[in-house]
Design a protein around this motif. Structure first.
Motif, PDB file in Angstrom:
ATOM      1  N   ALA A   2      68.148  68.362  39.252  1.00  0.00           N
ATOM      2  CA  ALA A   2      68.831  67.626  38.183  1.00  0.00           C
ATOM      3  C   ALA A   2      67.849  66.751  37.413  1.00  0.00           C
ATOM      4  O   ALA A   2      67.903  66.663  36.178  1.00  0.00           O
ATOM      5  CB  ALA A   2      69.956  66.778  38.761  1.00  0.00           C
TER       6      ALA A   2
ATOM      7  N   ALA B 138      67.647  64.921  44.369  1.00  0.00           N
ATOM      8  CA  ALA B 138      68.149  65.417  43.080  1.00  0.00           C
ATOM      9  C   ALA B 138      67.008  65.928  42.207  1.00  0.00           C
ATOM     10  O   ALA B 138      66.995  65.719  40.997  1.00  0.00           O
ATOM     11  CB  ALA B 138      68.915  64.312  42.359  1.00  0.00           C
TER      12      ALA B 138
ATOM     13  N   ARG C 125      75.703  70.382  38.953  1.00  0.00           N
ATOM     14  CA  ARG C 125      75.056  69.783  40.119  1.00  0.00           C
ATOM     15  C   ARG C 125      75.818  68.541  40.589  1.00  0.00           C
ATOM     16  O   ARG C 125      76.143  67.651  39.795  1.00  0.00           O
ATOM     17  CB  ARG C 125      73.605  69.413  39.803  1.00  0.00           C
ATOM     18  CG  ARG C 125      72.824  70.574  39.187  1.00  0.00           C
ATOM     19  CD  ARG C 125      71.345  70.465  39.372  1.00  0.00           C
ATOM     20  NE  ARG C 125      70.684  71.578  38.705  1.00  0.00           N
ATOM     21  CZ  ARG C 125      70.568  72.800  39.197  1.00  0.00           C
ATOM     22  NH1 ARG C 125      71.083  73.065  40.395  1.00  0.00           N
ATOM     23  NH2 ARG C 125      69.956  73.758  38.526  1.00  0.00           N
TER      24      ARG C 125
END
Length: 217
Positions: A196, A193, A174
């Motif tokens: 992640a 994000a 990522r």
């Protein structure tokens, strides 16, 4: 509890995982110290970049790239709930010291046969450390992988036959990790994000389920 991210192969994501795991635990109100045991000092550089950006500190970062780490890290653990060690690549004395300091060793590998072959020397060092620390727990961590790719599946299947086995939680490839690092941030501090961030949270949960050291309390 002292957890060390170690692998003699460089570029497998030790620093990224160490920083974000430390941040995850700090976000839960834990007292966390990260030990930068890599002579390159990447975690210290990240901490300095964070200060330049004016971002509040979540946890302390201490440079201890020396082979007395196994004597110094327990002292740090007295004032912390968790100590996370970002280990060195291919520095035998320092690697052995980090192994003796740790309650849990996490060995990040990427989904590639080359990473598997490069881990043989690391496993030998783990076995050596267990002569002195038979309670030492170790796990592989699949990092930078596409969960649905053939090579990721084959790597996981290969590592499943090893001692140590592979941790159940995996981390994807990522761009959010690189974007966060450049600005001295963690993925949980970025707006875009979510995947992640969830993977790091799942990593922390998988570690906690191992019941190692003070995590079990």
């Amino acid at each position: 509890m002292i957890v060390a991210f170690l692998n003699q192969k460089g570029g497998v994501g030790k620093t990224t995982l160490a920083l974000n795991l430390a941040g995850e635990w700090a976000g839960k109100g834990k007292r966390v110290t990260l030990v930068d045991a890599d002579p390159q000092g990447s975690a210290l550089d990240w901490s300095q970049q964070r200060a330049r950006e004016g971002v509040p500190r979540r946890f302390g970062v201490v440079g201890l790239a020396r082979d007395t780490l196994h004597r110094e890290a327990p002292e740090l653990a007295r004032d912390a709930d968790h100590v996370v060690i970002d280990g060195p690549p291919r520095v035998a004395g320092l690697m052995r010291s980090a192994l003796l300091a740790a309650d849990l060793v996490l060995i990040p590998v990427q989904p590639s046969p080359f990473d598997g072959w490069a881990s043989a020397e690391m496993l030998a060092l783990v076995a050596e450390a267990r002569i002195y620390r038979p309670e030492l727990v170790a796990r592989f961590v699949l990092n930078r992988c596409g969960a649905r790719t053939v090579i990721a599946r084959e790597t996981a299947e290969t590592l499943a036959d090893h001692d140590p086995p592979v941790l159940t939680s995996t981390i994807g490839q990522r761009v959010a990790f690189a974007a966060a690092a450049q600005s001295g941030r963690l993925v949980c501090e970025l707006d875009d994000a979510d995947l992640a961030t969830r993977e790091i949270a799942a990593l922390a949960t998988a570690i906690e389920r191992l019941g190692v050291g003070r995590i079990a309390s």
